[in-house]
Write a protein that holds these residues in place. Sequence first.
Motif, PDB file in Angstrom:
ATOM      1  N   LYS A  61      -3.809   4.805 -14.598  1.00 17.17           N
ATOM      2  CA  LYS A  61      -3.815   3.408 -15.280  1.00 17.17           C
ATOM      3  C   LYS A  61      -2.715   2.463 -14.540  1.00 17.17           C
ATOM      4  CE  LYS A  61      -5.060   5.744 -19.728  1.00 17.17           C
ATOM      5  NZ  LYS A  61      -4.530   5.855 -21.064  1.00 17.17           N
ATOM      6  N   ASN A  62      -1.868   3.008 -13.999  1.00 17.31           N
ATOM      7  CA  ASN A  62      -0.524   2.124 -13.425  1.00 17.31           C
ATOM      8  C   ASN A  62      -0.640   1.899 -12.044  1.00 17.31           C
ATOM      9  OD1 ASN A  62       1.995   0.679 -13.338  1.00 17.31           O
ATOM     10  ND2 ASN A  62       3.184   2.333 -13.613  1.00 17.31           N
ATOM     11  N   SER A  63      -1.781   1.580 -11.699  1.00 15.71           N
ATOM     12  CA  SER A  63      -2.142   1.248 -10.262  1.00 15.71           C
ATOM     13  C   SER A  63      -2.942  -0.143  -9.892  1.00 15.71           C
ATOM     14  CB  SER A  63      -2.643   2.374  -9.523  1.00 15.71           C
ATOM     15  OG  SER A  63      -4.116   2.282 -10.207  1.00 15.71           O
ATOM     16  N   GLU A  64      -2.831  -0.370  -8.545  1.00 14.41           N
ATOM     17  CA  GLU A  64      -3.877  -1.440  -8.239  1.00 14.41           C
ATOM     18  C   GLU A  64      -4.123  -1.513  -6.669  1.00 14.41           C
ATOM     19  OE1 GLU A  64      -1.663  -5.531  -7.575  1.00 14.41           O
ATOM     20  OE2 GLU A  64       0.018  -4.277  -8.814  1.00 14.41           O
ATOM     21  N   ILE A  65      -5.095  -2.161  -6.358  1.00 14.71           N
ATOM     22  CA  ILE A  65      -5.643  -2.182  -5.186  1.00 14.71           C
ATOM     23  C   ILE A  65      -5.467  -3.703  -4.556  1.00 14.71           C
ATOM     24  CG2 ILE A  65      -7.646  -2.146  -3.610  1.00 14.71           C
ATOM     25  CD1 ILE A  65      -8.661   0.290  -5.488  1.00 14.71           C
ATOM     26  N   ILE A  66      -4.961  -3.613  -3.246  1.00  8.80           N
ATOM     27  CA  ILE A  66      -4.772  -4.986  -2.582  1.00  8.80           C
ATOM     28  C   ILE A  66      -5.365  -4.664  -1.219  1.00  8.80           C
ATOM     29  CG2 ILE A  66      -3.267  -6.653  -1.750  1.00  8.80           C
ATOM     30  CD1 ILE A  66      -1.018  -5.633  -3.976  1.00  8.80           C
ATOM     31  N   VAL A  67      -6.509  -5.613  -0.958  1.00  6.21           N
ATOM     32  CA  VAL A  67      -7.003  -5.564   0.340  1.00  6.21           C
ATOM     33  C   VAL A  67      -6.552  -6.290   1.444  1.00  6.21           C
ATOM     34  CG1 VAL A  67      -9.369  -5.912   1.329  1.00  6.21           C
ATOM     35  CG2 VAL A  67      -9.280  -4.815  -0.851  1.00  6.21           C
ATOM     36  N   GLY A  68      -6.436  -5.824   2.650  1.00  4.51           N
ATOM     37  CA  GLY A  68      -6.016  -6.680   3.643  1.00  4.51           C
ATOM     38  C   GLY A  68      -5.513  -5.753   4.989  1.00  4.51           C
ATOM     39  N   VAL A  69      -5.047  -6.587   5.788  1.00  8.39           N
ATOM     40  CA  VAL A  69      -4.495  -5.772   7.016  1.00  8.39           C
ATOM     41  C   VAL A  69      -3.072  -6.059   7.395  1.00  8.39           C
ATOM     42  CG1 VAL A  69      -4.969  -5.711   9.578  1.00  8.39           C
ATOM     43  CG2 VAL A  69      -6.781  -5.952   8.114  1.00  8.39           C
ATOM     44  N   ASP A  70      -2.750  -7.529   7.442  1.00 10.68           N
ATOM     45  CA  ASP A  70      -1.131  -7.819   7.715  1.00 10.68           C
ATOM     46  C   ASP A  70      -0.723  -8.267   6.388  1.00 10.68           C
ATOM     47  OD1 ASP A  70       1.171  -8.954   7.938  1.00 10.68           O
ATOM     48  OD2 ASP A  70       0.679 -10.154   9.832  1.00 10.68           O
ATOM     49  N   LYS A 133       1.840  -1.909  11.347  1.00 13.35           N
ATOM     50  CA  LYS A 133       2.428  -2.467  12.652  1.00 13.35           C
ATOM     51  C   LYS A 133       2.726  -3.948  12.436  1.00 13.35           C
ATOM     52  CE  LYS A 133       2.010  -3.119  17.495  1.00 13.35           C
ATOM     53  NZ  LYS A 133       1.271  -2.769  18.759  1.00 13.35           N
ATOM     54  N   LEU A 134       1.762  -4.664  11.633  1.00 17.03           N
ATOM     55  CA  LEU A 134       1.552  -5.877  11.680  1.00 17.03           C
ATOM     56  C   LEU A 134       2.425  -6.457  10.340  1.00 17.03           C
ATOM     57  CD1 LEU A 134      -2.246  -6.693  12.325  1.00 17.03           C
ATOM     58  CD2 LEU A 134      -0.396  -7.081  13.576  1.00 17.03           C
ATOM     59  N   SER A 135       2.701  -5.751   9.252  1.00 15.61           N
ATOM     60  CA  SER A 135       3.050  -5.979   7.870  1.00 15.61           C
ATOM     61  C   SER A 135       4.839  -5.738   7.927  1.00 15.61           C
ATOM     62  CB  SER A 135       2.641  -5.005   6.845  1.00 15.61           C
ATOM     63  OG  SER A 135       1.378  -5.199   6.737  1.00 15.61           O
ATOM     64  N   LYS A 136       5.524  -6.919   8.272  1.00 19.47           N
ATOM     65  CA  LYS A 136       6.801  -6.712   8.428  1.00 19.47           C
ATOM     66  C   LYS A 136       7.590  -6.158   7.155  1.00 19.47           C
ATOM     67  CE  LYS A 136       7.091 -10.002  12.488  1.00 19.47           C
ATOM     68  NZ  LYS A 136       5.680  -9.987  12.493  1.00 19.47           N
ATOM     69  N   ASN A 137       7.112  -6.794   6.147  1.00 17.67           N
ATOM     70  CA  ASN A 137       7.849  -6.583   4.687  1.00 17.67           C
ATOM     71  C   ASN A 137       7.665  -4.884   4.528  1.00 17.67           C
ATOM     72  OD1 ASN A 137       4.935  -6.746   4.655  1.00 17.67           O
ATOM     73  ND2 ASN A 137       4.987  -8.002   2.581  1.00 17.67           N
ATOM     74  N   LEU A 138       6.598  -4.542   4.857  1.00 12.49           N
ATOM     75  CA  LEU A 138       6.381  -2.721   4.677  1.00 12.49           C
ATOM     76  C   LEU A 138       7.297  -2.124   5.354  1.00 12.49           C
ATOM     77  CD1 LEU A 138       2.462  -2.448   4.279  1.00 12.49           C
ATOM     78  CD2 LEU A 138       4.128  -2.893   2.608  1.00 12.49           C
ATOM     79  N   GLN A 139       7.562  -2.514   6.719  1.00 14.90           N
ATOM     80  CA  GLN A 139       8.269  -1.799   7.791  1.00 14.90           C
ATOM     81  C   GLN A 139       9.864  -1.663   7.281  1.00 14.90           C
ATOM     82  OE1 GLN A 139       8.074  -3.983  11.468  1.00 14.90           O
ATOM     83  NE2 GLN A 139       5.711  -3.905  11.368  1.00 14.90           N
ATOM     84  N   GLU A 140      10.267  -2.839   6.248  1.00 15.49           N
ATOM     85  CA  GLU A 140      11.433  -2.739   5.773  1.00 15.49           C
ATOM     86  C   GLU A 140      11.715  -1.539   4.630  1.00 15.49           C
ATOM     87  OE1 GLU A 140      12.358  -6.546   4.898  1.00 15.49           O
ATOM     88  OE2 GLU A 140      12.183  -7.489   6.685  1.00 15.49           O
ATOM     89  N   LEU A 141      10.675  -1.256   3.968  1.00 20.20           N
ATOM     90  CA  LEU A 141      10.867  -0.315   2.747  1.00 20.20           C
ATOM     91  C   LEU A 141      11.188   1.046   3.282  1.00 20.20           C
ATOM     92  CD1 LEU A 141       7.367  -1.198   0.880  1.00 20.20           C
ATOM     93  CD2 LEU A 141       9.554  -1.707   0.369  1.00 20.20           C
ATOM     94  N   LYS A 142      11.726   1.608   2.239  1.00 18.75           N
ATOM     95  CA  LYS A 142      12.329   3.037   2.477  1.00 18.75           C
ATOM     96  C   LYS A 142      10.978   4.020   2.594  1.00 18.75           C
ATOM     97  CE  LYS A 142      15.121   2.184  -0.966  1.00 18.75           C
ATOM     98  NZ  LYS A 142      16.261   2.686  -2.126  1.00 18.75           N
ATOM     99  N   ARG A 143      11.067   5.054   2.887  1.00 22.12           N
ATOM    100  CA  ARG A 143       9.710   5.794   3.017  1.00 22.12           C
ATOM    101  C   ARG A 143       9.907   7.093   2.454  1.00 22.12           C
ATOM    102  NH1 ARG A 143       7.446   5.260   9.384  1.00 22.12           N
ATOM    103  NH2 ARG A 143       7.568   3.154   9.615  1.00 22.12           N
ATOM    104  N   VAL A 144       8.833   7.595   1.753  1.00 26.48           N
ATOM    105  CA  VAL A 144       8.708   8.962   1.163  1.00 26.48           C
ATOM    106  C   VAL A 144       7.653   9.574   1.743  1.00 26.48           C
ATOM    107  CG1 VAL A 144       9.953   8.094  -0.984  1.00 26.48           C
ATOM    108  CG2 VAL A 144       7.575   7.977  -0.709  1.00 26.48           C
TER     109      VAL A 144
END
Length: 242
Positions: A61-70, A133-144
């Motif tokens: 229920k607490n989820s969403e889909i976002i389509v894209g590459v970068d 590789k293309l998503s600079k904002n994702l690169q900055e996130l802490k990883r689990v």
Amino acid sequence: MQIEIKKHRITCYKCMNPKSTCICKHISPLQTKTRFIILMHPKEYKKEKNGTGHMTKLQLKNSEIIVGVDFTNNSRVNEILTKEKNSSFLLYPGKDNFNLSVREGSEINSFMGSNPNIFILDGTWPCARKMLKLSKNLQELKRVSFDNEIKSKFIIKQQPEPLCLSTIESVYTVLNLLKKGGLEQCDTKDFLVPFEKMIEHQLEYLQNPNNKNYSSTESNEIIAKNLYKKNTERNIIFEKEN
């Protein structure tokens, strides 16, 4: 002259499967404290009837889909990061990742907070790498990440590595680890049932003599594809980093 009229299969627009193999009756959405944001590659979106990203969304229920590459300039992704930057994480292994499998409950709660946002890359191996590789904002996130101790039930798919799971299996594993850490209380017992039913339908199709891909010279027994190929493009989330 005879004109052959092709019969169009009726599709269920909720689960995206043909009506004959609809899995909606097996869907039991969970309410979770954790929000799962499924970042789906366009190629995965187009072949959704064979993917598990949409199925995962239906089960949460607490989820969403976002389509894209970068996703660097994606307004929705950046909206979430702006509001919830300190509690947003990327499910993807890395050198400095937070391994849920080896952490105590107190450590998980301290690191992730009570209502974390977990971003998941949903696409083939090369597509997932390109998205990150293309998503600079994702690169900055802490990883689990987690230590995979289960074998994928996606036996008709051939995975690049033993640790690779489908999107829904990865989320299932994460939820169980968060439950163990006390962050989640949801019941995951039936979470994989829609996925298991989808596999059953696909196996029945492959073993059906009326199937155009059926071969009478082959054994009717479906052998699990448990050999791993390094360069196979399959629906996986993880990669090992050197």
